[in-house]
Design a protein around this motif. Structure first.
Motif, short mmCIF file in Angstrom:
data_model
loop_
_atom_site.label_atom_id
_atom_site.label_comp_id
_atom_site.label_asym_id
_atom_site.label_seq_id
_atom_site.Cartn_x
_atom_site.Cartn_y
_atom_site.Cartn_z
N MET A 28 10.95 -12.14 -13.50
CA MET A 28 11.71 -12.42 -11.74
C MET A 28 11.07 -12.24 -10.42
O MET A 28 10.95 -12.74 -9.66
N GLY A 29 11.01 -10.94 -10.08
CA GLY A 29 10.23 -10.38 -9.04
C GLY A 29 8.89 -10.40 -8.69
O GLY A 29 7.96 -10.96 -10.05
N THR A 30 9.09 -10.29 -7.56
CA THR A 30 7.07 -10.28 -7.59
C THR A 30 6.25 -9.46 -7.55
O THR A 30 7.29 -7.83 -7.39
N GLU A 31 5.68 -9.60 -7.85
CA GLU A 31 4.41 -8.63 -8.28
C GLU A 31 3.62 -8.14 -7.00
O GLU A 31 3.74 -8.50 -6.02
N PRO A 32 3.76 -6.41 -6.79
CA PRO A 32 3.33 -5.93 -5.74
C PRO A 32 2.19 -6.27 -5.54
O PRO A 32 0.85 -6.29 -6.55
N THR A 33 1.34 -6.51 -4.14
CA THR A 33 0.02 -6.50 -3.82
C THR A 33 -0.81 -5.39 -4.24
O THR A 33 0.26 -4.21 -5.04
N TYR A 34 -1.84 -5.32 -4.39
CA TYR A 34 -2.85 -4.19 -4.26
C TYR A 34 -2.68 -3.79 -2.80
O TYR A 34 -2.94 -2.21 -3.07
N ASN A 35 -2.78 -4.49 -2.01
CA ASN A 35 -2.11 -3.04 -0.60
C ASN A 35 -1.27 -2.64 -0.60
O ASN A 35 -0.49 -0.95 -0.20
N GLU A 36 0.03 -3.10 -1.01
CA GLU A 36 1.27 -2.11 -1.39
C GLU A 36 0.90 -1.25 -2.59
O GLU A 36 1.55 -0.12 -2.42
N VAL A 37 0.48 -1.15 -4.16
CA VAL A 37 0.29 -0.39 -4.29
C VAL A 37 -0.69 0.46 -3.62
O VAL A 37 0.03 2.00 -3.81
N GLN A 38 -1.46 0.45 -3.10
CA GLN A 38 -2.30 1.46 -2.38
C GLN A 38 -1.35 2.22 -1.35
O GLN A 38 -1.69 3.44 -1.56
N SER A 39 -0.43 1.86 -0.89
CA SER A 39 0.14 2.62 0.36
C SER A 39 1.17 3.22 -0.60
O SER A 39 1.52 4.72 0.00
N ALA A 40 1.69 3.01 -1.61
CA ALA A 40 2.82 3.58 -2.49
C ALA A 40 2.14 4.77 -3.34
O ALA A 40 2.20 5.68 -3.31
N VAL A 41 0.77 4.94 -3.62
CA VAL A 41 -0.19 5.49 -3.79
C VAL A 41 -0.62 6.90 -2.47
O VAL A 41 -0.04 8.08 -3.28
#
Length: 85
Positions: free
Chosen positions: A1-14
């Protein structure tokens, strides 16, 4: 139901997680070095501590590279998913 994280958000988290991993690696090795320095004048304890320093260094280094490799694979999979590769 929530939005999937974008690639940039994943990269920042990584990037943040990698920084945390590297800082933990540095902290662990500094702590072992301080313990080894504190016990260098006690013959038997010094030898045991030196062996532990090597073992802890190798263990932390293996964990560091395994964890960063896992994060890289996760980011790469997300990149392929986002870019449709």
């Amino acid at each position: 139901m929530g939005t999937e994280p974008t690639y940039n958000e994943v990269q920042s988290a990584v990037r943040v997680e990698k920084l945390k991993i590297w800082l933990a690696w540095i902290a662990g090795n500094v702590i072992m070095f301080l313990i080894a320095s504190a016990t260098r004048n006690v013959a038997v304890v010094s030898v045991i501590t030196q062996v532990l320093v090597v073992v802890v260094f190798l263990t932390l280094t293996v964990a560091l590279f395994r964890m960063t490799g896992a994060l890289n694979r996760k980011a790469d999979a997300r990149r392929r998913e986002v870019l449709g590769e």
